[in-house]
Design a protein around this motif. Structure first.
Motif, PDB file in Angstrom:
ATOM      1  N   LYS A 154       0.853  -1.182   0.000  1.00 22.18           N
ATOM      2  CA  LYS A 154       0.000   0.000   0.000  1.00 22.18           C
ATOM      3  C   LYS A 154       0.889   1.233   0.000  1.00 22.18           C
ATOM      4  O   LYS A 154       0.806   2.083   0.871  1.00 22.18           O
ATOM      5  N   LYS A 174      -2.803   8.435  17.291  1.00 24.00           N
ATOM      6  CA  LYS A 174      -1.557   8.010  16.650  1.00 24.00           C
ATOM      7  C   LYS A 174      -0.343   8.314  17.528  1.00 24.00           C
ATOM      8  O   LYS A 174       0.616   7.545  17.561  1.00 24.00           O
ATOM      9  N   GLU A 204      -0.291   5.630  20.099  1.00 18.62           N
ATOM     10  CA  GLU A 204       0.191   4.379  19.486  1.00 18.62           C
ATOM     11  C   GLU A 204       1.709   4.370  19.357  1.00 18.62           C
ATOM     12  O   GLU A 204       2.339   3.319  19.462  1.00 18.62           O
ATOM     13  N   GLU A 256       1.211  10.056   5.586  1.00 17.22           N
ATOM     14  CA  GLU A 256       1.888   9.465   4.430  1.00 17.22           C
ATOM     15  C   GLU A 256       0.928   9.289   3.253  1.00 17.22           C
ATOM     16  O   GLU A 256      -0.282   9.278   3.430  1.00 17.22           O
ATOM     17  N   THR A 299       0.160   6.758   1.810  1.00 16.31           N
ATOM     18  CA  THR A 299      -0.599   5.515   1.962  1.00 16.31           C
ATOM     19  C   THR A 299      -1.807   5.685   2.868  1.00 16.31           C
ATOM     20  O   THR A 299      -2.637   4.787   2.981  1.00 16.31           O
ATOM     21  N   ASP A 324      -1.265   6.194   6.103  1.00 19.02           N
ATOM     22  CA  ASP A 324      -0.700   5.952   7.432  1.00 19.02           C
ATOM     23  C   ASP A 324      -0.192   7.267   8.010  1.00 19.02           C
ATOM     24  O   ASP A 324       0.124   8.210   7.272  1.00 19.02           O
ATOM     25  N   ILE A 325      -0.090   7.314   9.320  1.00 19.35           N
ATOM     26  CA  ILE A 325       0.469   8.485   9.988  1.00 19.35           C
ATOM     27  C   ILE A 325       1.756   8.058  10.669  1.00 19.35           C
ATOM     28  O   ILE A 325       1.760   7.144  11.496  1.00 19.35           O
ATOM     29  N   ALA A 326       2.870   8.710  10.289  1.00 15.54           N
ATOM     30  CA  ALA A 326       4.180   8.412  10.856  1.00 15.54           C
ATOM     31  C   ALA A 326       4.500   9.452  11.925  1.00 15.54           C
ATOM     32  O   ALA A 326       4.328  10.650  11.696  1.00 15.54           O
TER      33      ALA A 326
END
Length: 178
Positions: free
Chosen positions: A45, A133, A136, A151, A153, A155-157
């Motif tokens: 992904k 997030k 997490e 991101e 995708t 997602d959260i970085a």
């Protein structure tokens, strides 16, 4: 009349069940073969294009297995076409103009402790999502945060450290929309 229709939900001939099983086996083997040829990225992904690829493959598999109007050969040809498209796009994505058309840009949501509210709205991310997030990622203090990135995708970085002297290298933030 309604009872007759409901009973048909549970009807299937031995021939149709055998056809479904054989078709499932055939399309499964074809999917594995094409994935081995195209590479693991086929199911990654990494971008919106990769997500579309995964959905298309799933749809082709389901239609081939369950639809009487699509033969195993037609399903395999359709699968091959989608894999070839994915390989072709992966090759031309090396050019910046194509990459910009296909991929989303990562978006900075937090710059250090500062929440970038305009970027949260652009990404349709709430502060509650952001807090989740951060938890997490085991962030205990906002002072630990160096950057939070939405991101391409989805997602959260969360880039964080307890060492106050450590900064995020520019290379890691290259291409991130601020």
């Amino acid at each position: 009349l309604k009872t007759e229709k409901m009973i048909k939900w549970f009807e299937a001939s031995t021939t149709s069940i055998i056809a479904i099983v054989l078709t499932a086996i055939g399309i499964y083997i074809a999917t594995i073969l094409f994935t081995r040829l195209a590479g693991k990225r086929s199911f990654s992904k990494m971008s919106s294009f990769d997500f579309a690829m995964t959905v298309a493959i799933g749809s082709i598999i389901a239609t081939t297995v369950l639809s009487k109007s699509v033969s195993l050969l037609q399903g395999i040809v359709g699968l091959a076409a989608v894999y070839l498209l994915q390989i072709s796009v992966a090759m031309v994505r090396r050019f910046k103009i194509v990459q910009k058309m296909i991929d989303n840009e990562p978006l900075l949501l937090m710059d250090g402790e500062e929440i970038l509210h305009n970027n949260l709205r652009k990404a349709r991310v709430t502060e509650a999502d952001l807090r989740s997030k951060l938890r997490e990622a085991n962030v205990l203090e906002l002072s630990q945060i160096r950057a939070v990135i939405f991101e391409c995708t989805g997602d959260i970085a969360v880039l964080h450290t307890k060492d106050e002297d450590v900064k995020v290298e520019d290379w890691l933030l290259k291409g991130v929309d601020r």
